[in-house]
Design a protein around this motif. Structure first.
Motif, mmCIF file in Angstrom:
data_model
loop_
_atom_site.group_PDB
_atom_site.id
_atom_site.type_symbol
_atom_site.label_atom_id
_atom_site.label_comp_id
_atom_site.label_asym_id
_atom_site.label_seq_id
_atom_site.Cartn_x
_atom_site.Cartn_y
_atom_site.Cartn_z
ATOM 1 N N ASP A 1 0.809 -1.216 0.000
ATOM 2 C CA ASP A 1 0.000 0.000 0.000
ATOM 3 C C ASP A 1 0.849 1.276 0.000
ATOM 4 O O ASP A 1 0.307 2.376 0.052
ATOM 5 N N LEU A 2 2.158 1.139 -0.075
ATOM 6 C CA LEU A 2 3.061 2.296 -0.070
ATOM 7 C C LEU A 2 3.756 2.419 -1.417
ATOM 8 O O LEU A 2 4.040 1.422 -2.072
ATOM 9 N N GLY A 3 4.036 3.643 -1.817
ATOM 10 C CA GLY A 3 4.711 3.901 -3.088
ATOM 11 C C GLY A 3 4.117 5.122 -3.768
ATOM 12 O O GLY A 3 3.484 5.960 -3.132
ATOM 13 N N VAL A 4 4.310 5.222 -5.073
ATOM 14 C CA VAL A 4 3.825 6.369 -5.844
ATOM 15 C C VAL A 4 2.305 6.283 -5.955
ATOM 16 O O VAL A 4 1.757 5.264 -6.379
ATOM 17 N N ILE A 5 1.616 7.358 -5.577
ATOM 18 C CA ILE A 5 0.156 7.398 -5.694
ATOM 19 C C ILE A 5 -0.295 8.380 -6.771
ATOM 20 O O ILE A 5 -1.445 8.338 -7.195
ATOM 21 N N LYS B 1 7.464 2.668 -8.614
ATOM 22 C CA LYS B 1 7.093 1.731 -7.555
ATOM 23 C C LYS B 1 5.707 2.192 -7.092
ATOM 24 O O LYS B 1 5.580 3.102 -6.293
ATOM 25 N N CYS B 2 4.652 1.586 -7.619
ATOM 26 C CA CYS B 2 3.282 2.031 -7.390
ATOM 27 C C CYS B 2 2.737 1.517 -6.054
ATOM 28 O O CYS B 2 3.011 0.400 -5.653
ATOM 29 N N ALA B 3 1.924 2.354 -5.418
ATOM 30 C CA ALA B 3 1.174 1.929 -4.249
ATOM 31 C C ALA B 3 -0.111 1.254 -4.705
ATOM 32 O O ALA B 3 -0.699 1.663 -5.686
ATOM 33 N N LYS B 4 -0.513 0.225 -3.979
ATOM 34 C CA LYS B 4 -1.783 -0.432 -4.290
ATOM 35 C C LYS B 4 -2.893 0.588 -4.007
ATOM 36 O O LYS B 4 -2.937 1.174 -2.936
ATOM 37 N N PRO B 5 -3.794 0.811 -4.971
ATOM 38 C CA PRO B 5 -4.866 1.785 -4.740
ATOM 39 C C PRO B 5 -5.738 1.375 -3.549
ATOM 40 O O PRO B 5 -5.977 0.191 -3.326
ATOM 41 N N GLU B 6 -6.196 2.376 -2.775
ATOM 42 C CA GLU B 6 -7.052 2.094 -1.627
ATOM 43 C C GLU B 6 -8.359 1.488 -2.097
ATOM 44 O O GLU B 6 -8.881 1.848 -3.144
#
Length: 185
Positions: free
Chosen positions: A144-148, A178-183
């Motif tokens: 859940d962390l990374g580029v949003i 490094k993408c964050a998993k979307p909420e």
């Protein structure tokens, strides 16, 4: 009464019954009570109010949002603007450092900072510790962390297509992030 954080302009959900007296941080428009401050509505006697949220400096395990200001082969430097959901006043940002070993949990030796972040990317991270005298160590080593949020070279807002790639909707070009998993997924 829910304990959800409200943003200015959002309607305030009220329980059935008489309308409470309005305190600070709340206004009425078109018969609907709305927040004028960021915060959680609370009753003080029979008065409903929103107290101004006081920003706190980051502590270990604080979730922060910041934008990438500098990149080097060993680290990305963030300007931290939100700590645990509370925005910091303009000009009072903190500095965070994402070291190459803190980008992801696996294959740490294969990480290249330039393939994970670009200048201007908005990143969600977790504070590991107080770094040196000027900055905090931040990690993005969870799903859940990374580029949003990121802009492409064409100026469009990019869409995540995998945990390590984003696509420009204008040009269709794919860039590494490094993408964050979307909420909510």
């Amino acid at each position: 009464m829910s304990s959800d954080l409200l943003l200015p302009g959002q309607p305030i959900p009220l329980p059935r019954g008489p309308v409470p007296a309005l305190g600070g941080g709340i206004y009425a428009r078109d018969g609907t009570l709305r927040a004028s401050l960021i915060g959680v509505p609370q009753y003080s006697g029979s008065t409903l109010e929103i107290k101004r949220a006081r920003p706190r400096p980051p502590t270990p395990n604080s979730v922060v949002l910041g934008s990438v200001t500098r990149l080097s082969p060993l680290q990305a430097v963030l300007s931290i603007t939100v700590v645990d959901g509370v925005p910091l006043p303009a000009g009072e940002e903190f500095t965070g450092v994402i070291r190459v070993q803190d980008v992801r949990a696996t294959e740490k030796d294969k990480v290249k900072i330039a393939d994970c972040f670009r200048g201007g990317d908005v990143v969600r991270g977790l504070v590991l510790s107080l770094g040196d005298a000027r900055s905090y160590y931040v990690t993005t080593a969870r799903n859940d962390l990374g580029v949003i949020f990121a802009n492409s070279e064409a100026g469009a807002t990019m869409e995540p297509v995998s945990w390590q790639e984003m696509r420009c909707p204008k040009t269709g070009k794919i860039e590494k992030h490094k993408c964050a998993k979307p909420e909510g997924l």
